[in-house]
Design an enzyme around this catalytic site. Structure first.
Site, PDB file in Angstrom:
ATOM      1  N   GLY A  26      32.536  59.793  18.589  1.00 20.90           N
ATOM      2  CA  GLY A  26      32.473  58.685  19.552  1.00 20.90           C
ATOM      3  C   GLY A  26      32.370  59.229  20.962  1.00 20.90           C
ATOM      4  O   GLY A  26      31.899  60.352  21.180  1.00 20.90           O
TER       5      GLY A  26
ATOM      6  N   THR B  60      33.289  60.650  24.788  1.00 18.23           N
ATOM      7  CA  THR B  60      34.109  61.782  25.245  1.00 18.23           C
ATOM      8  C   THR B  60      35.480  61.317  25.735  1.00 18.23           C
ATOM      9  O   THR B  60      36.500  61.960  25.451  1.00 18.23           O
ATOM     10  CB  THR B  60      33.345  62.558  26.339  1.00 18.23           C
ATOM     11  OG1 THR B  60      32.204  63.163  25.704  1.00 18.23           O
ATOM     12  CG2 THR B  60      34.191  63.651  26.969  1.00 18.23           C
TER      13      THR B  60
ATOM     14  N   CYS C 136      23.195  60.270  19.687  1.00 17.02           N
ATOM     15  CA  CYS C 136      23.843  61.283  20.531  1.00 17.02           C
ATOM     16  C   CYS C 136      22.915  62.469  20.760  1.00 17.02           C
ATOM     17  O   CYS C 136      23.117  63.240  21.681  1.00 17.02           O
ATOM     18  CB  CYS C 136      25.147  61.732  19.882  1.00 17.02           C
ATOM     19  SG  CYS C 136      24.904  62.246  18.180  1.00 17.02           S
TER      20      CYS C 136
ATOM     21  N   LYS D   3      38.007  54.281   9.655  1.00 12.20           N
ATOM     22  CA  LYS D   3      37.774  53.113  10.506  1.00 12.20           C
ATOM     23  C   LYS D   3      36.362  53.157  11.064  1.00 12.20           C
ATOM     24  O   LYS D   3      36.026  54.027  11.870  1.00 12.20           O
ATOM     25  CB  LYS D   3      38.760  53.101  11.681  1.00 12.20           C
ATOM     26  CG  LYS D   3      38.732  51.765  12.399  1.00 12.20           C
ATOM     27  CD  LYS D   3      39.353  51.809  13.777  1.00 12.20           C
ATOM     28  CE  LYS D   3      38.336  51.888  14.873  1.00 12.20           C
ATOM     29  NZ  LYS D   3      37.359  50.821  14.902  1.00 12.20           N
TER      30      LYS D   3
ATOM     31  N   GLU E 286      33.477  64.944  17.696  1.00 10.11           N
ATOM     32  CA  GLU E 286      32.029  64.953  17.968  1.00 10.11           C
ATOM     33  C   GLU E 286      31.786  63.907  19.037  1.00 10.11           C
ATOM     34  O   GLU E 286      31.891  62.704  18.773  1.00 10.11           O
ATOM     35  CB  GLU E 286      31.245  64.611  16.699  1.00 10.11           C
ATOM     36  CG  GLU E 286      31.450  65.571  15.542  1.00 10.11           C
ATOM     37  CD  GLU E 286      30.963  66.975  15.839  1.00 10.11           C
ATOM     38  OE1 GLU E 286      30.063  67.131  16.690  1.00 10.11           O
ATOM     39  OE2 GLU E 286      31.489  67.920  15.237  1.00 10.11           O
TER      40      GLU E 286
ATOM     41  N   THR F 174      37.220  58.673  24.760  1.00  9.47           N
ATOM     42  CA  THR F 174      38.042  58.326  23.587  1.00  9.47           C
ATOM     43  C   THR F 174      38.514  59.599  22.895  1.00  9.47           C
ATOM     44  O   THR F 174      39.674  59.697  22.476  1.00  9.47           O
ATOM     45  CB  THR F 174      37.244  57.467  22.577  1.00  9.47           C
ATOM     46  OG1 THR F 174      36.498  56.480  23.272  1.00  9.47           O
ATOM     47  CG2 THR F 174      38.152  56.795  21.571  1.00  9.47           C
TER      48      THR F 174
ATOM     49  N   GLU G 194      26.328  60.102  30.631  1.00  5.24           N
ATOM     50  CA  GLU G 194      25.656  59.630  29.417  1.00  5.24           C
ATOM     51  C   GLU G 194      25.326  58.137  29.563  1.00  5.24           C
ATOM     52  O   GLU G 194      26.212  57.329  29.835  1.00  5.24           O
ATOM     53  CB  GLU G 194      26.570  59.846  28.201  1.00  5.24           C
ATOM     54  CG  GLU G 194      25.874  59.492  26.897  1.00  5.24           C
ATOM     55  CD  GLU G 194      26.793  59.626  25.676  1.00  5.24           C
ATOM     56  OE1 GLU G 194      27.947  59.173  25.750  1.00  5.24           O
ATOM     57  OE2 GLU G 194      26.326  60.171  24.658  1.00  5.24           O
TER      58      GLU G 194
HETATM   59  P1  NAD Z   1      33.862  54.921  21.187  1.00  2.00           P
HETATM   60  O1  NAD Z   1      34.526  56.190  21.588  1.00  2.00           O
HETATM   61  O2  NAD Z   1      34.036  53.745  22.032  1.00  2.00           O
HETATM   62  O3  NAD Z   1      34.325  54.474  19.720  1.00  2.00           O
HETATM   63  C1  NAD Z   1      34.189  55.311  18.600  1.00  2.00           C
HETATM   64  C2  NAD Z   1      35.208  54.894  17.560  1.00  2.00           C
HETATM   65  O4  NAD Z   1      36.503  55.161  18.072  1.00  2.00           O
HETATM   66  C3  NAD Z   1      35.194  53.398  17.224  1.00  2.00           C
HETATM   67  O5  NAD Z   1      35.448  53.228  15.852  1.00  2.00           O
HETATM   68  C4  NAD Z   1      36.341  52.861  18.057  1.00  2.00           C
HETATM   69  O6  NAD Z   1      36.890  51.680  17.552  1.00  2.00           O
HETATM   70  C5  NAD Z   1      37.324  54.008  17.973  1.00  2.00           C
HETATM   71  N1  NAD Z   1      38.316  54.050  19.040  1.00  2.00           N
HETATM   72  C6  NAD Z   1      38.220  53.568  20.304  1.00  2.00           C
HETATM   73  N2  NAD Z   1      39.372  53.778  20.969  1.00  2.00           N
HETATM   74  C7  NAD Z   1      40.203  54.416  20.137  1.00  2.00           C
HETATM   75  C8  NAD Z   1      41.536  54.909  20.238  1.00  2.00           C
HETATM   76  N3  NAD Z   1      42.254  54.780  21.353  1.00  2.00           N
HETATM   77  N4  NAD Z   1      42.090  55.517  19.182  1.00  2.00           N
HETATM   78  C9  NAD Z   1      41.393  55.694  18.026  1.00  2.00           C
HETATM   79  N5  NAD Z   1      40.133  55.210  17.856  1.00  2.00           N
HETATM   80  C10 NAD Z   1      39.540  54.605  18.905  1.00  2.00           C
HETATM   81  O7  NAD Z   1      32.326  55.310  20.994  1.00  2.00           O
HETATM   82  P2  NAD Z   1      31.128  54.307  20.644  1.00  2.00           P
HETATM   83  O8  NAD Z   1      30.815  53.527  21.873  1.00  2.00           O
HETATM   84  O9  NAD Z   1      31.400  53.624  19.376  1.00  2.00           O
HETATM   85  O10 NAD Z   1      29.942  55.339  20.354  1.00  2.00           O
HETATM   86  C11 NAD Z   1      29.121  55.876  21.322  1.00  2.00           C
HETATM   87  C12 NAD Z   1      29.536  57.282  21.686  1.00  2.00           C
HETATM   88  O11 NAD Z   1      29.570  58.088  20.514  1.00  2.00           O
HETATM   89  C13 NAD Z   1      28.575  57.965  22.611  1.00  2.00           C
HETATM   90  O12 NAD Z   1      29.303  58.649  23.599  1.00  2.00           O
HETATM   91  C14 NAD Z   1      27.846  58.947  21.722  1.00  2.00           C
HETATM   92  O13 NAD Z   1      27.317  60.080  22.370  1.00  2.00           O
HETATM   93  C15 NAD Z   1      28.920  59.327  20.783  1.00  2.00           C
HETATM   94  N6  NAD Z   1      28.360  59.876  19.554  1.00  2.00           N
HETATM   95  C16 NAD Z   1      28.505  61.216  19.315  1.00  2.00           C
HETATM   96  C17 NAD Z   1      27.965  61.775  18.164  1.00  2.00           C
HETATM   97  C18 NAD Z   1      28.119  63.249  17.872  1.00  2.00           C
HETATM   98  O14 NAD Z   1      27.865  63.631  16.743  1.00  2.00           O
HETATM   99  N7  NAD Z   1      28.522  64.078  18.818  1.00  2.00           N
HETATM  100  C19 NAD Z   1      27.286  60.970  17.262  1.00  2.00           C
HETATM  101  C20 NAD Z   1      27.153  59.609  17.538  1.00  2.00           C
HETATM  102  C21 NAD Z   1      27.704  59.070  18.685  1.00  2.00           C
END
Ligand code: NAD
Length: 480
Positions: A226, A228, A282, A173, A248, A230, A384
């Protein structure tokens, strides 16, 4: 208006619900395509397809799987211009960045894991000639891959490629905020001859289709990148089902600049580590700590350079920063600038929405922002922000820098600038992060372990770590 489709059982199709979500082009603030709103039913169908796909894929030789993956890599490269443009429109990032970073890396992810798996071996443990143990590494089966919006195709393929290479089948997804290149990838997978059901890409909301993937009992592992919170939610759901989890998550990375650094290199790289992809990586260094001896000189030069960093529409070849990903995200980032002021910070440059001219007037642009004068424990320095906003703080000693750097709940990446090699290694050893760059930033060798400590995640991606995550070890002990 383009209608994006799910990739399910080898074909492109609408969600079972028949409903769609709007997809906005952030550089103009207008809806330009629609995303299928998938849910539990679609995940059930994808699982059925994946079960059949697994029978085919897991029985193919490594070489045959590798060849199909290499073909996908070739097709990503052949479609470089189209994919880069699509990524830039969908995400708001400068086209140049998508051309030089996102799309080449997506091809490399496929190429790297398609070949890495050919060299993957497992252990054997001899017991003094009496017994021998050997470890089999089998695919897990059906795995879920959930990715974010900041580096859409780059991070999506970073998960899918090792999962496929090791013989798993995938239900993936992409973020609903940036679904376009995952959709285009579906077309390339069909063209490459990937057997049906091996990769299923479902679009929609995290709380709906994402949750259905996490909850499905036949999906045995989830690789998630995504936020923290989530990640914490996913862990809560998946842990009692004993799913393998790779998380991650967010970061609040320190960038420690000592008096004895290579000043010009530290300055130009700090520009990138602060504002590349509008600060939405990130790994960006959002807390800049500068040693007192060069603090004023560095601050002045950094502010001057930042004032000249061009914020523009993504197709502008001169753009250093494009649009941030969405209106909500823009408002969130700007609310942190307000918070910083309330917390006593001084905005040295930027701090506002940038309104471009003409058709871009409603796009989501933010001036690159540097804030000074904040305590390292205040919210602005602890939470963040994930946008083009950094804080700058002086420090006196190595110990002070380490204390401030390590004061956050995150621990993803860090950067150290010094010409003193002993000090560099000493600080690297003590800093609480999964990744440390010394006198460089964002240099990536795909063989290295990638991931964070503390609230930045659990587990590591990259190289052998990813191949191990996506396989189930089985020890076989033989009496000799
Ligand atoms: P997010 O957590 O909102 O969403 C990430 C993904 O999870 C999306 O596809 C979203 O639809 C899905 N999702 C949301 N709720 C869910 C649930 N209840 N169950 C299953 N899936 C769900 O994050 P975002 O806003 O898309 O991305 C930004 C974040 O990602 C920032 O915190 C950033 O630091 C982090 N990030 C981390 C890394 C890493 O490698 N550590 C890399 C890139 C981004």
């Amino acid at each position: 208006m383009i209608d994006i489709q799910n990739y399910l059982n080898g074909t492109l199709q609408a969600a079972r619900s028949g409903s769609y979500l709007d997809n906005v082009n952030p550089s103009i603030g207008e809806v330009y395509s629609r995303i299928p709103r998938s849910g539990k039913e679609d995940v059930d169908m994808a699982v059925e397809a994946a079960e059949e796909g697994f029978k085919v894929w897991s029985n193919m030789s490594k070489e045959a799987r590798s060849n199909i993956m290499l073909k996908i890599a070739d097709l990503i490269e052949a479609n470089h211009a189209k994919l880069a443009e699509a990524e830039s429109i969908d995400n708001g990032k400068p086209l140049k960045l998508a051309e030089h970073v996102d799309i080449p890396r997506a091809a490399s992810n496929f190429r790297f894991f398609a070949t890495a798996v050919l060299h993957f071996s497992s252990e054997s443990h001899d017991m003094d000639g009496q017994f021998i143990n050997y470890t089999l590494r089998n695919p897990i089966g059906i795995v879920g891959c959930i990715s974010p919006w900041n580096l859409p195709l780059y991070l999506f393929t970073w998960k899918i490629a090792p999962a496929l290479a090791t013989g798993n089948v995938v239900i993936a997804k992409p973020s609903e905020v940036t679904p376009m290149t995952a959709y285009l990838l579906s077309e390339l997978c069909i063209e490459a001859g990937l057997p049906k059901g091996v990769l299923n890409i479902l679009h929609g909301l995290g709380g709906e289709v994402g949750a259905a993937i996490t909850e499905h009992p036949k999906i045995k592992a989830v690789s998630f990148t995504g936020g923290t919170s989530t990640g914490a939610h996913i862990a809560k759901v998946a842990a009692p089902m004993f799913k393998k989890l790779s998380l991650e998550l967010g970061g609040k990375n320190p960038n420690i600049i000592f008096d004895d650094c290579d000043f010009d290199k530290a300055l130009s790289t700090t520009m990138r580590s602060s504002f590349a992809n509008q600060g939405q990586i990130c790994l960006c260094g959002s807390r800049v700590f500068v040693q007192r001896g060069i603090y004023e000189k560095f601050k002045t030069a950094f502010v001057e350079k930042t004032k000249h960093a061009k914020v523009s529409y993504p197709m502008d070849p001169e753009a250093k920063l494009g649009a941030v990903v969405s209106e909500d995200h823009m408002n969130k980032v700007l609310s942190y600038v307000d918070l910083a002021k309330e917390e006593g910070g001084t905005v040295l440059c930027g701090g506002k929405r940038k309104i471009l001219e003409g058709e871009y007037a409603n796009g989501y642009y933010i001036e690159p922002t540097i804030i000074e004068g904040l305590d390292h424990m205040c919210r602005t320095n602890q939470e963040e922000i994930f946008g083009p906003v950094v804080t700058i703080t002086p420090f006196d000693t190595e110990e002070d820098a380490l204390e401030m750097a390590n004061s956050v709940e995150y621990g993803l990446a860090s950067t150290i600038w010094t010409q003193d090699i002993t000090k560099a290694h000493r600080v690297a050893a003590k800093i609480e992060s999964g990744i440390v760059w010394i006198n460089c930033w964002l240099v990536r060798d795909l063989r290295t372990p990638f991931g964070g400590v503390k609230n930045s995640g659990v587990g590591r991606e990259g190289g052998l770590e990813a191949l191990r995550f996506f396989t189930e070890p089985k020890n076989v002990c033989v009496s000799l």
